[in-house]
Design a protein around this motif. Sequence first.
Motif, PDB file in Angstrom:
ATOM      1  N   ASN A   1       0.869  -1.177   0.000  1.00 29.81           N
ATOM      2  CA  ASN A   1       0.000   0.000   0.000  1.00 29.81           C
ATOM      3  C   ASN A   1       0.907   1.228   0.000  1.00 29.81           C
TER       4      ASN A   1
ATOM      5  N   LYS B   1       0.067   4.260  -0.489  1.00 31.23           N
ATOM      6  CA  LYS B   1      -0.618   5.483   0.006  1.00 31.23           C
ATOM      7  C   LYS B   1      -0.293   6.636  -0.964  1.00 31.23           C
TER       8      LYS B   1
ATOM      9  N   HIS C   1     -10.059   1.426   4.351  1.00 33.19           N
ATOM     10  CA  HIS C   1      -8.801   1.536   5.105  1.00 33.19           C
ATOM     11  C   HIS C   1      -9.003   2.504   6.271  1.00 33.19           C
TER      12      HIS C   1
ATOM     13  N   GLU D   1      -7.273   4.853   7.313  1.00 40.71           N
ATOM     14  CA  GLU D   1      -7.021   6.272   7.009  1.00 40.71           C
ATOM     15  C   GLU D   1      -8.209   6.888   6.266  1.00 40.71           C
TER      16      GLU D   1
ATOM     17  N   GLU E   1      -6.641  -4.951  10.149  1.00 48.42           N
ATOM     18  CA  GLU E   1      -5.567  -3.978  10.410  1.00 48.42           C
ATOM     19  C   GLU E   1      -5.887  -3.207  11.684  1.00 48.42           C
TER      20      GLU E   1
ATOM     21  N   ALA F   1      -1.674  -0.394  15.108  1.00 51.00           N
ATOM     22  CA  ALA F   1      -0.490  -1.020  14.502  1.00 51.00           C
ATOM     23  C   ALA F   1      -0.108  -0.374  13.173  1.00 51.00           C
ATOM     24  N   ILE F   2      -1.038   0.365  12.562  1.00 51.69           N
ATOM     25  CA  ILE F   2      -0.772   0.917  11.231  1.00 51.69           C
ATOM     26  C   ILE F   2       0.218   2.071  11.328  1.00 51.69           C
ATOM     27  N   GLY F   3       1.348   1.887  10.686  1.00 46.64           N
ATOM     28  CA  GLY F   3       2.356   2.947  10.612  1.00 46.64           C
ATOM     29  C   GLY F   3       3.027   3.278  11.931  1.00 46.64           C
TER      30      GLY F   3
ATOM     31  N   GLY G   1      -2.502  -6.590   8.446  1.00 46.38           N
ATOM     32  CA  GLY G   1      -1.724  -5.392   8.128  1.00 46.38           C
ATOM     33  C   GLY G   1      -1.466  -4.575   9.371  1.00 46.38           C
TER      34      GLY G   1
ATOM     35  N   SER H   1       2.405  -2.476  10.444  1.00 48.21           N
ATOM     36  CA  SER H   1       3.828  -2.538  10.808  1.00 48.21           C
ATOM     37  C   SER H   1       4.468  -3.894  10.509  1.00 48.21           C
ATOM     38  N   VAL H   2       4.057  -4.483   9.390  1.00 44.78           N
ATOM     39  CA  VAL H   2       4.741  -5.708   8.932  1.00 44.78           C
ATOM     40  C   VAL H   2       6.092  -5.312   8.339  1.00 44.78           C
TER      41      VAL H   2
ATOM     42  N   LEU I   1      -0.719  -7.020   4.323  1.00 48.74           N
ATOM     43  CA  LEU I   1      -0.917  -5.711   3.702  1.00 48.74           C
ATOM     44  C   LEU I   1       0.180  -4.828   4.287  1.00 48.74           C
ATOM     45  N   VAL I   2       0.996  -4.260   3.406  1.00 51.16           N
ATOM     46  CA  VAL I   2       2.256  -3.672   3.867  1.00 51.16           C
ATOM     47  C   VAL I   2       2.372  -2.222   3.400  1.00 51.16           C
ATOM     48  N   GLY I   3       2.496  -1.312   4.338  1.00 52.54           N
ATOM     49  CA  GLY I   3       2.685   0.095   4.001  1.00 52.54           C
ATOM     50  C   GLY I   3       4.159   0.436   3.888  1.00 52.54           C
ATOM     51  N   LYS I   4       4.707   0.936   4.979  1.00 51.95           N
ATOM     52  CA  LYS I   4       6.072   1.473   4.970  1.00 51.95           C
ATOM     53  C   LYS I   4       7.098   0.500   4.389  1.00 51.95           C
TER      54      LYS I   4
HETATM   55  C1  PEP Z   1      -1.361   0.157   5.972  1.00 53.02           C
HETATM   56  O1  PEP Z   1      -1.439   1.373   5.901  1.00 53.02           O
HETATM   57  O2  PEP Z   1      -2.247  -0.552   5.484  1.00 53.02           O
HETATM   58  C2  PEP Z   1      -0.212  -0.413   6.658  1.00 53.02           C
HETATM   59  C3  PEP Z   1      -0.269  -1.666   6.977  1.00 53.02           C
HETATM   60  O3  PEP Z   1       0.846   0.427   6.913  1.00 53.02           O
HETATM   61  P1  PEP Z   1       2.214   0.028   7.689  1.00 53.02           P
HETATM   62  O4  PEP Z   1       2.687  -1.277   7.111  1.00 53.02           O
HETATM   63  O5  PEP Z   1       3.126   1.144   7.422  1.00 53.02           O
HETATM   64  O6  PEP Z   1       1.841  -0.134   9.135  1.00 53.02           O
END
Ligand code: PEP
Length: 260
Positions: free
Chosen positions: A13, A15, A99, A101, A171, A175-177, A215, A217-218, A236-239
């Motif tokens: 992801n 973003k 999501h 956000e 998610e 934990a997100i971000g 998802g 902080s994976v 599901l992976v952001g950063k």
């Molecule tokens: C996300 O925004 O869906 C997400 C999982 O972000 P992060 O991996 O950065 O926590």
Amino acid sequence: MTKSNRKPFVLANWKINLDPEEINPYLDQVLPAVADEEAVTVGIAAQDLYLGQLVARTKGSQLKIAAENTHWMDRGAFTGETSPRALAKVGVTYVLIGHFERRSFFNETDETVNLKVKAALRNGLLPIVDLDEDLSAYHGQVPEDVVLKQLAAALDGVVGTDLARVTIAYEPTWAIGSGEAASPEQAEEAAALIRQSVQNLYGPDIAANVRILYGGSVTPENGTDFLSQADIDGILVGKAALTPASFLALVAAAKAATAS
Ligand code: PEP
């Protein structure tokens, strides 16, 4: 049906990160590694502006492109929105819906999430339904009624035969971000509750087939811990997906998980 029948899914992801000139170098690294990948579904969710370029560049490959949002109307006077019909017509495969956000910064509700899920399905897009709204209050322990309520609202009016085209993502908002992932045990507990909730709504066969992602902080360091859980079918992976090498490490971890 066992977990081995559910293909693992690794979704980046982006973003609104990455500048336009960063897209091709990213794909130069990722595409050769995943273009023929059959054992893992690999996808990138990106801002709308990049979708056409991504679809064109990945055409004929196994790398799937996702939108990060959609409107629920196919056409009409909705200035600034993106239509699910247009997303499908330009070749987008998946769409993230609900999501955290979107829910927290753009006032998305269970009702609009549900309208968007149905709009995606109506247009041939594959929705990835994010469950995260109220769950932040349950840091580490997710009661079944909370999951069931959010899931049931998102899927209201969706028939069982359409569940084969739906992916669910758990998610936890905290934990997100944040750099603070759920523990694999917490994530598995939530995924098992979600699967049980799908079973309550649609029966055991559909529940056994639906893919559930974790998802939040994976990283390449903890990815395998999530992917090896019985009810977690992907991440599901952001950063960590903003860097090709770490995204590819997570794809490799998902592939390795299919072999174990
Ligand atoms: C996300 O925004 O869906 C997400 C999982 O972000 P992060 O991996 O950065 O926590």
